[in-house]
Design a protein around this motif. Structure first.
Motif, PDB file in Angstrom:
ATOM      1  N   TRP A  16      53.933  42.114  32.354  1.00  0.00           N
ATOM      2  CA  TRP A  16      53.717  42.948  33.559  1.00  0.00           C
ATOM      3  C   TRP A  16      52.849  44.149  33.197  1.00  0.00           C
ATOM      4  O   TRP A  16      51.908  44.487  33.928  1.00  0.00           O
ATOM      5  CB  TRP A  16      55.071  43.414  34.107  1.00  0.00           C
ATOM      6  CG  TRP A  16      54.917  44.233  35.363  1.00  0.00           C
ATOM      7  CD1 TRP A  16      54.898  43.786  36.642  1.00  0.00           C
ATOM      8  CD2 TRP A  16      54.732  45.657  35.424  1.00  0.00           C
ATOM      9  NE1 TRP A  16      54.705  44.834  37.511  1.00  0.00           N
ATOM     10  CE2 TRP A  16      54.599  45.987  36.796  1.00  0.00           C
ATOM     11  CE3 TRP A  16      54.660  46.670  34.481  1.00  0.00           C
ATOM     12  CZ2 TRP A  16      54.408  47.296  37.225  1.00  0.00           C
ATOM     13  CZ3 TRP A  16      54.456  47.978  34.904  1.00  0.00           C
ATOM     14  CH2 TRP A  16      54.337  48.279  36.270  1.00  0.00           C
ATOM     15  N   LEU A  36      45.459  46.197  33.227  1.00  0.00           N
ATOM     16  CA  LEU A  36      44.166  45.575  33.532  1.00  0.00           C
ATOM     17  C   LEU A  36      43.726  45.916  34.952  1.00  0.00           C
ATOM     18  O   LEU A  36      42.575  46.294  35.190  1.00  0.00           O
ATOM     19  CB  LEU A  36      44.313  44.061  33.357  1.00  0.00           C
ATOM     20  CG  LEU A  36      43.056  43.255  33.106  1.00  0.00           C
ATOM     21  CD1 LEU A  36      42.310  43.760  31.887  1.00  0.00           C
ATOM     22  CD2 LEU A  36      43.431  41.780  32.915  1.00  0.00           C
ATOM     23  N   GLU A  37      44.658  45.818  35.899  1.00  0.00           N
ATOM     24  CA  GLU A  37      44.323  46.121  37.302  1.00  0.00           C
ATOM     25  C   GLU A  37      43.888  47.573  37.468  1.00  0.00           C
ATOM     26  O   GLU A  37      42.911  47.881  38.140  1.00  0.00           O
ATOM     27  CB  GLU A  37      45.539  45.845  38.202  1.00  0.00           C
ATOM     28  CG  GLU A  37      45.541  44.417  38.716  1.00  0.00           C
ATOM     29  CD  GLU A  37      46.877  44.015  39.285  1.00  0.00           C
ATOM     30  OE1 GLU A  37      47.634  44.893  39.731  1.00  0.00           O
ATOM     31  OE2 GLU A  37      47.175  42.803  39.257  1.00  0.00           O
ATOM     32  N   LEU A  38      44.647  48.470  36.817  1.00  0.00           N
ATOM     33  CA  LEU A  38      44.332  49.900  36.921  1.00  0.00           C
ATOM     34  C   LEU A  38      42.951  50.194  36.321  1.00  0.00           C
ATOM     35  O   LEU A  38      42.165  50.956  36.869  1.00  0.00           O
ATOM     36  CB  LEU A  38      45.411  50.698  36.178  1.00  0.00           C
ATOM     37  CG  LEU A  38      45.457  52.185  36.454  1.00  0.00           C
ATOM     38  CD1 LEU A  38      45.774  52.445  37.925  1.00  0.00           C
ATOM     39  CD2 LEU A  38      46.519  52.852  35.578  1.00  0.00           C
ATOM     40  N   THR A  39      42.666  49.551  35.183  1.00  0.00           N
ATOM     41  CA  THR A  39      41.373  49.768  34.518  1.00  0.00           C
ATOM     42  C   THR A  39      40.244  49.244  35.394  1.00  0.00           C
ATOM     43  O   THR A  39      39.211  49.904  35.543  1.00  0.00           O
ATOM     44  CB  THR A  39      41.345  49.080  33.133  1.00  0.00           C
ATOM     45  OG1 THR A  39      42.535  49.443  32.435  1.00  0.00           O
ATOM     46  CG2 THR A  39      40.152  49.521  32.318  1.00  0.00           C
ATOM     47  N   LYS A  40      40.456  48.054  35.992  1.00  0.00           N
ATOM     48  CA  LYS A  40      39.425  47.482  36.885  1.00  0.00           C
ATOM     49  C   LYS A  40      39.144  48.439  38.028  1.00  0.00           C
ATOM     50  O   LYS A  40      38.004  48.638  38.434  1.00  0.00           O
ATOM     51  CB  LYS A  40      39.936  46.161  37.470  1.00  0.00           C
ATOM     52  CG  LYS A  40      39.450  44.948  36.721  1.00  0.00           C
ATOM     53  CD  LYS A  40      39.795  43.690  37.513  1.00  0.00           C
ATOM     54  CE  LYS A  40      39.983  42.515  36.596  1.00  0.00           C
ATOM     55  NZ  LYS A  40      40.864  41.493  37.138  1.00  0.00           N
ATOM     56  N   LYS A  41      40.222  49.054  38.562  1.00  0.00           N
ATOM     57  CA  LYS A  41      40.067  49.919  39.737  1.00  0.00           C
ATOM     58  C   LYS A  41      39.434  51.275  39.348  1.00  0.00           C
ATOM     59  O   LYS A  41      38.473  51.703  39.966  1.00  0.00           O
ATOM     60  CB  LYS A  41      41.458  50.147  40.353  1.00  0.00           C
ATOM     61  CG  LYS A  41      41.464  51.036  41.564  1.00  0.00           C
ATOM     62  CD  LYS A  41      42.816  50.951  42.274  1.00  0.00           C
ATOM     63  CE  LYS A  41      42.931  52.013  43.335  1.00  0.00           C
ATOM     64  NZ  LYS A  41      43.360  53.303  42.814  1.00  0.00           N
ATOM     65  N   LYS A  45      49.175  43.202  32.689  1.00  0.00           N
ATOM     66  CA  LYS A  45      48.496  42.916  33.959  1.00  0.00           C
ATOM     67  C   LYS A  45      48.252  44.208  34.743  1.00  0.00           C
ATOM     68  O   LYS A  45      47.167  44.417  35.292  1.00  0.00           O
ATOM     69  CB  LYS A  45      49.382  41.968  34.790  1.00  0.00           C
ATOM     70  CG  LYS A  45      48.579  40.947  35.530  1.00  0.00           C
ATOM     71  CD  LYS A  45      49.445  39.887  36.173  1.00  0.00           C
ATOM     72  CE  LYS A  45      48.941  39.663  37.588  1.00  0.00           C
ATOM     73  NZ  LYS A  45      49.950  39.636  38.598  1.00  0.00           N
ATOM     74  N   ALA A  46      49.261  45.077  34.778  1.00  0.00           N
ATOM     75  CA  ALA A  46      49.133  46.331  35.534  1.00  0.00           C
ATOM     76  C   ALA A  46      48.048  47.226  34.912  1.00  0.00           C
ATOM     77  O   ALA A  46      47.277  47.873  35.626  1.00  0.00           O
ATOM     78  CB  ALA A  46      50.476  47.056  35.568  1.00  0.00           C
ATOM     79  N   TYR A  73      49.274  51.273  31.184  1.00  0.00           N
ATOM     80  CA  TYR A  73      50.010  50.750  32.364  1.00  0.00           C
ATOM     81  C   TYR A  73      50.758  51.901  33.057  1.00  0.00           C
ATOM     82  O   TYR A  73      51.056  52.923  32.433  1.00  0.00           O
ATOM     83  CB  TYR A  73      51.014  49.680  31.919  1.00  0.00           C
ATOM     84  CG  TYR A  73      51.811  50.088  30.706  1.00  0.00           C
ATOM     85  CD1 TYR A  73      52.917  50.936  30.824  1.00  0.00           C
ATOM     86  CD2 TYR A  73      51.437  49.661  29.427  1.00  0.00           C
ATOM     87  CE1 TYR A  73      53.626  51.338  29.703  1.00  0.00           C
ATOM     88  CE2 TYR A  73      52.142  50.063  28.309  1.00  0.00           C
ATOM     89  CZ  TYR A  73      53.227  50.897  28.452  1.00  0.00           C
ATOM     90  OH  TYR A  73      53.923  51.318  27.353  1.00  0.00           O
TER      91      TYR A  73
END
Ligand code: SAM
Length: 220
Positions: free
Chosen positions: A203, A209-214, A206-207, A174
């Motif tokens: 938090w 996960l978002e960073l990994t997806k991107k 979730k952060a 994260y």
């Protein structure tokens, strides 16, 4: 085993890996292959058989250097690694395989590389640090040593623990923040200042996960 021991000593003698050596958690020695040349000019390389560009590191000085190390150390679990763009690519999991070893002898190539016969004679594993070619194996060796060493007991302090970091836990870490709370109008996310650890963990997950997806969807 290298032709440029100052390079590896310089990098590995600093910071966390340097301190780990000072406190005895790991031992690292750079051996100069040139010391094992029997040529009066201390030559260690020659032109490739069959022609072609550049110079190749010859097998005999490397072999004598390796023999000197193996004959003067007594480890049961020992592996010899050649840093090479032709090797399998280094990942955290490849590095973990080496936690079982008591001694790892690393051969750093230079110029056009090394005579194939030395690989056949002494090397257990060829490791690449990525799909690009560098001038020598010294930086790759330092990367490999750093990556394995920081997973060895006593190298990192608890606060520097590797277990929750990017890749180690299957995704990227994260985003992290420290003081000042406001940097040029960019504020630390409020939840991180709330003291509510359940919310902070949610938090962070979730952060991450978002960073990994991107950045690294292949990890998911
Ligand atoms: N002629 C070789 C080839 O095409 O495979 C490349 C030799 S490279 C210029 C010189 C040395 O740098 C190699 O012997 C190796 O030790 C090191 N090296 C270069 N790139 C590397 C990489 N991606 N990973 C690990 N070692 C590397």
């Amino acid at each position: 085993m290298t032709l440029f021991p100052d390079l590896t000593d310089g990098i590995l003698g600093e910071s966390i890996i340097g301190r780990a050596q000072n406190k005895g958690a790991i031992e690292i020695y750079s051996h100069n292959i040139r010391d094992f040349s029997e040529d009066k000019h201390r030559r260690v390389d020659d032109t490739p058989c069959g022609g072609g560009m550049g110079m190749l590191m010859a097998a005999p000085p490397i072999y004598r250097c390796w023999k000197n190390i193996t004959e003067n150390t007594d480890f049961k679990k020992r592996k010899t690694v050649y840093m090479s763009p032709q090797g399998r690519v280094l990942t955290q999991n490849v590095a973990k395989e080496y936690l079982d070893c008591e001694q790892v002898i690393i051969l750093c190539g230079h110029y056009e590389g090394v005579d194939r016969r030395i690989i056949e004679e002494i090397v257990d594993d060829e490791i690449s640090i990525g799909d690009y070619v560098l001038t020598g194996g010294e930086l790759p060796a330092c990367i490999f040593v750093d990556c394995v060493s920081r997973m060895i007991d006593g190298v990192l302090s608890d606060s520097e623990c590797f277990e929750n970091e990017s890749i180690s836990n299957g995704m990227l870490e994260y985003p992290q923040y420290t003081r000042p709370i406001d940097f040029m109008g960019r504020k630390v996310p409020e939840v991180l200042l709330s003291g509510n650890h359940k919310k902070i963990n949610e938090w962070r997950y979730k952060a991450a996960l978002e960073l990994t997806k991107k950045n690294r969807p292949d990890l998911l």
